[in-house]
Every structure is written in C-alpha cells, then in structure tokens.
Design a protein around this motif. Structure first.
Motif, PDB file in Angstrom:
ATOM      1  N   UNK A   1       0.428 -55.738  73.625  1.00  0.00           N
ATOM      2  CA  UNK A   1       1.777 -55.866  74.182  1.00  0.00           C
ATOM      3  C   UNK A   1       2.171 -54.608  74.954  1.00  0.00           C
ATOM      4  N   UNK A   2       2.027 -53.441  74.316  1.00  0.00           N
ATOM      5  CA  UNK A   2       2.374 -52.174  74.970  1.00  0.00           C
ATOM      6  C   UNK A   2       1.253 -51.167  74.732  1.00  0.00           C
ATOM      7  N   UNK A   3       0.320 -51.046  75.660  1.00  0.00           N
ATOM      8  CA  UNK A   3      -0.805 -50.117  75.486  1.00  0.00           C
ATOM      9  C   UNK A   3      -0.312 -48.677  75.340  1.00  0.00           C
ATOM     10  N   UNK A   4      -0.911 -47.940  74.384  1.00  0.00           N
ATOM     11  CA  UNK A   4      -0.462 -46.564  74.155  1.00  0.00           C
ATOM     12  C   UNK A   4      -1.610 -45.553  74.147  1.00  0.00           C
ATOM     13  N   UNK A   5      -2.857 -46.008  74.153  1.00  0.00           N
ATOM     14  CA  UNK A   5      -3.986 -45.068  74.132  1.00  0.00           C
ATOM     15  C   UNK A   5      -4.147 -44.429  75.513  1.00  0.00           C
ATOM     16  N   UNK A   6      -4.849 -43.293  75.551  1.00  0.00           N
ATOM     17  CA  UNK A   6      -5.121 -42.632  76.826  1.00  0.00           C
ATOM     18  C   UNK A   6      -5.959 -43.536  77.722  1.00  0.00           C
ATOM     19  N   UNK A   7      -6.905 -44.255  77.103  1.00  0.00           N
ATOM     20  CA  UNK A   7      -7.687 -45.238  77.853  1.00  0.00           C
ATOM     21  C   UNK A   7      -8.329 -46.220  76.894  1.00  0.00           C
ATOM     22  N   UNK A   8      -8.778 -47.350  77.448  1.00  0.00           N
ATOM     23  CA  UNK A   8      -9.505 -48.382  76.717  1.00  0.00           C
ATOM     24  C   UNK A   8     -10.804 -48.646  77.470  1.00  0.00           C
ATOM     25  N   UNK A   9     -11.864 -48.938  76.726  1.00  0.00           N
ATOM     26  CA  UNK A   9     -13.165 -49.248  77.336  1.00  0.00           C
ATOM     27  C   UNK A   9     -13.521 -50.692  77.009  1.00  0.00           C
ATOM     28  N   UNK A  10     -13.950 -51.453  78.007  1.00  0.00           N
ATOM     29  CA  UNK A  10     -14.259 -52.871  77.849  1.00  0.00           C
ATOM     30  C   UNK A  10     -15.764 -53.061  77.774  1.00  0.00           C
ATOM     31  N   UNK A  11     -16.204 -53.845  76.792  1.00  0.00           N
ATOM     32  CA  UNK A  11     -17.617 -54.176  76.655  1.00  0.00           C
ATOM     33  C   UNK A  11     -17.818 -55.669  76.480  1.00  0.00           C
ATOM     34  N   UNK A  12     -19.002 -56.145  76.870  1.00  0.00           N
ATOM     35  CA  UNK A  12     -19.383 -57.552  76.734  1.00  0.00           C
ATOM     36  C   UNK A  12     -20.740 -57.577  76.048  1.00  0.00           C
ATOM     37  N   UNK A  13     -20.818 -58.238  74.886  1.00  0.00           N
ATOM     38  CA  UNK A  13     -22.050 -58.293  74.090  1.00  0.00           C
ATOM     39  C   UNK A  13     -22.543 -59.729  74.018  1.00  0.00           C
ATOM     40  N   UNK A  14     -23.807 -59.926  74.390  1.00  0.00           N
ATOM     41  CA  UNK A  14     -24.419 -61.266  74.274  1.00  0.00           C
ATOM     42  C   UNK A  14     -24.915 -61.389  72.840  1.00  0.00           C
ATOM     43  N   UNK A  15     -24.101 -61.982  71.994  1.00  0.00           N
ATOM     44  CA  UNK A  15     -24.368 -62.004  70.555  1.00  0.00           C
ATOM     45  C   UNK A  15     -25.509 -62.939  70.185  1.00  0.00           C
TER      46      UNK A  15
ATOM     47  N   UNK B   1     -19.542 -62.102  73.436  1.00  0.00           N
ATOM     48  CA  UNK B   1     -18.349 -61.546  72.788  1.00  0.00           C
ATOM     49  C   UNK B   1     -17.689 -60.461  73.624  1.00  0.00           C
ATOM     50  N   UNK B   2     -16.355 -60.485  73.619  1.00  0.00           N
ATOM     51  CA  UNK B   2     -15.545 -59.478  74.278  1.00  0.00           C
ATOM     52  C   UNK B   2     -15.228 -58.358  73.291  1.00  0.00           C
ATOM     53  N   UNK B   3     -15.340 -57.112  73.750  1.00  0.00           N
ATOM     54  CA  UNK B   3     -15.010 -55.928  72.948  1.00  0.00           C
ATOM     55  C   UNK B   3     -14.023 -55.067  73.722  1.00  0.00           C
ATOM     56  N   UNK B   4     -13.040 -54.496  73.017  1.00  0.00           N
ATOM     57  CA  UNK B   4     -12.126 -53.517  73.605  1.00  0.00           C
ATOM     58  C   UNK B   4     -12.110 -52.297  72.702  1.00  0.00           C
ATOM     59  N   UNK B   5     -12.589 -51.183  73.231  1.00  0.00           N
ATOM     60  CA  UNK B   5     -12.726 -49.939  72.476  1.00  0.00           C
ATOM     61  C   UNK B   5     -11.554 -49.029  72.817  1.00  0.00           C
TER      62      UNK B   5
ATOM     63  N   UNK C   1     -12.899 -50.450  67.684  1.00  0.00           N
ATOM     64  CA  UNK C   1     -13.400 -51.528  68.541  1.00  0.00           C
ATOM     65  C   UNK C   1     -12.799 -52.857  68.089  1.00  0.00           C
ATOM     66  N   UNK C   2     -12.029 -53.491  68.982  1.00  0.00           N
ATOM     67  CA  UNK C   2     -11.477 -54.821  68.713  1.00  0.00           C
ATOM     68  C   UNK C   2     -12.492 -55.851  69.184  1.00  0.00           C
ATOM     69  N   UNK C   3     -12.973 -56.689  68.245  1.00  0.00           N
ATOM     70  CA  UNK C   3     -13.921 -57.765  68.564  1.00  0.00           C
ATOM     71  C   UNK C   3     -13.876 -58.792  67.445  1.00  0.00           C
ATOM     72  N   UNK C   4     -14.764 -59.796  67.479  1.00  0.00           N
ATOM     73  CA  UNK C   4     -14.629 -60.957  66.602  1.00  0.00           C
ATOM     74  C   UNK C   4     -14.595 -60.624  65.116  1.00  0.00           C
ATOM     75  N   UNK C   5     -15.291 -59.575  64.676  1.00  0.00           N
ATOM     76  CA  UNK C   5     -15.424 -59.311  63.240  1.00  0.00           C
ATOM     77  C   UNK C   5     -14.174 -58.704  62.615  1.00  0.00           C
ATOM     78  N   UNK C   6     -13.256 -58.164  63.435  1.00  0.00           N
ATOM     79  CA  UNK C   6     -12.134 -57.451  62.823  1.00  0.00           C
ATOM     80  C   UNK C   6     -10.800 -57.625  63.543  1.00  0.00           C
ATOM     81  N   UNK C   7     -10.732 -58.459  64.576  1.00  0.00           N
ATOM     82  CA  UNK C   7      -9.544 -58.412  65.435  1.00  0.00           C
ATOM     83  C   UNK C   7      -8.916 -59.776  65.684  1.00  0.00           C
TER      84      UNK C   7
END
Length: 202
Positions: free
Chosen positions: A105-119, A43-47, A65-71
């Motif tokens: 479409x238009x990122x506005x946060x100061x930063x985003x963190x990418x995670x990969x989870x082997x579900x 699973x791909x995660x974007x925090x 956190x944007x991932x399969x359960x809520x995004x």
C-alpha cells in the motif's frame, strides 16, 4: 440509457504493485481437457533491499523476501508498526501462467528487488516471463521481458531472474532500474543466487 447496466471503475490503491505472467502472458490454465497451456509453476519474489537481504526458496524462508512460502495468508511484517508497508502476494499460481501480484500500500524501504523463480516445470519447457510494475496508479511505469527462464533438476537448481530494483520516490511514484550482467538479464540458479555476490544496490 441502458437499464440494468452498472459501470464500475476500479482504482488501484497500492503504492506498488508488481505483476508476473509467463507463457502465454495473462492466461491461467482452463480446467477443460485439451486446453492449450501447461502446468508450469513460476514464482514472483519481492526482496526488501538492505545489507541482510537474502532470497528465500521453498522451505528456506527469508523474512526479507515476499514469495509463496511466507507472503500469502498473513504476509510479512516490514517497516513500521502499521500494515501499510507490508507486502502481500495475492495468489500462488501453481497450474497456469499468472498473473501473480505482490502489492504494498505505502512502500517505505529504500528499494525493493524483483525476482522470478521457475519453481517447477511439471513437464513444460522453458517459460517466457514478463513483469509489469505499477506505482501509484493504473498505468505501468515499467514492463520487463519476456525473459526465458528454465526449470532444471529441482527447484534449487532452477533459474532465478534477478530482474530489477524499484526505488520509491518522495511524494509517490518510483524509479525502476533493470538489472543486467554483461548486457544480458541476470539469471542464475536460485541456490547460487542465495550465496553469491548480489548485484549492487541501486
């Protein structure tokens, strides 16, 4: 001239697109019997970066956190009142090797963190995860991996690769900062990553 031929040029509109694929990269499992692939679920995660950011996992949802359960369907509401800075996960690939994509479409946060989870392994072994990051265009600004992630005794014990921070730049584009620990990819069980000190902000 070739009659009956239509040429289509696809121009991405997203200011940020993060793409995950895993062994073998870029190929989902065919439905025919005996296909040379497996049903591993990575699973791909974007925090969204910030003091209150926390990884989500399964039923332990996190609004940062944007991932399969809520995004997937309705997505998350991040940033201002418009939906331009809201993330969306295009598909949760549970029987193949991706790609999974998260778009903003238009990122506005100061930063985003990418995670990969082997579900879940579904009988498969370790998987080699690869991330490709795009900012305002069709040319990747970064490729990370392949990094091997392992499924252990259930999703909460399985590997989370905390891969990179993405910093949007004024006027478009971004800076990608890979994350490492002692010179190696930052990998921890997701349950540990949810409660232990995170890598410092970029």
């Amino acid at each position: 001239a070739n009659k009956g031929v239509t040429v289509v040029h696809a121009v991405p509109r997203e200011g940020l697109r993060v793409e995950l694929s895993w062994d073998p990269p870029g190929r989902s499992c065919p439905t025919n019997a005996g296909a040379a692939c497996d049903d591993s679920d990575v699973d791909l995660h974007l925090l969204r970066g910030g003091a209150s950011s926390i990884w989500g996992s399964g039923g332990n949802r996190s609004e940062s956190d944007c991932y399969f359960a809520n995004c997937t369907a309705g997505g998350l509401r991040w940033g201002d009142a418009t939906t331009d800075d809201d993330p969306r996960l295009d598909i949760d690939d549970v029987t193949g090797h991706g790609p999974e994509n998260i778009n903003i479409l238009r990122p506005s946060a100061a930063y985003y963190r990418v995670g990969v989870h082997y579900y879940a392994s579904d009988g498969a072994g370790p998987q080699a995860a690869t991330l490709t990051i795009y900012c305002n265009g069709p040319t990747p600004v970064a490729r990370l991996g392949p990094v091997t992630v392992t499924s252990r005794a259930g999703p909460e014990a399985s590997d989370l690769w905390i891969a990179a921070d993405i910093v949007p730049l004024a006027g478009g584009g971004c800076r990608v900062a890979p994350i490492s620990r002692a010179g190696q990819p930052w990998i921890a069980p997701i349950s540990e990553a949810m409660r232990s000190p995170a890598p410092p902000a970029p």
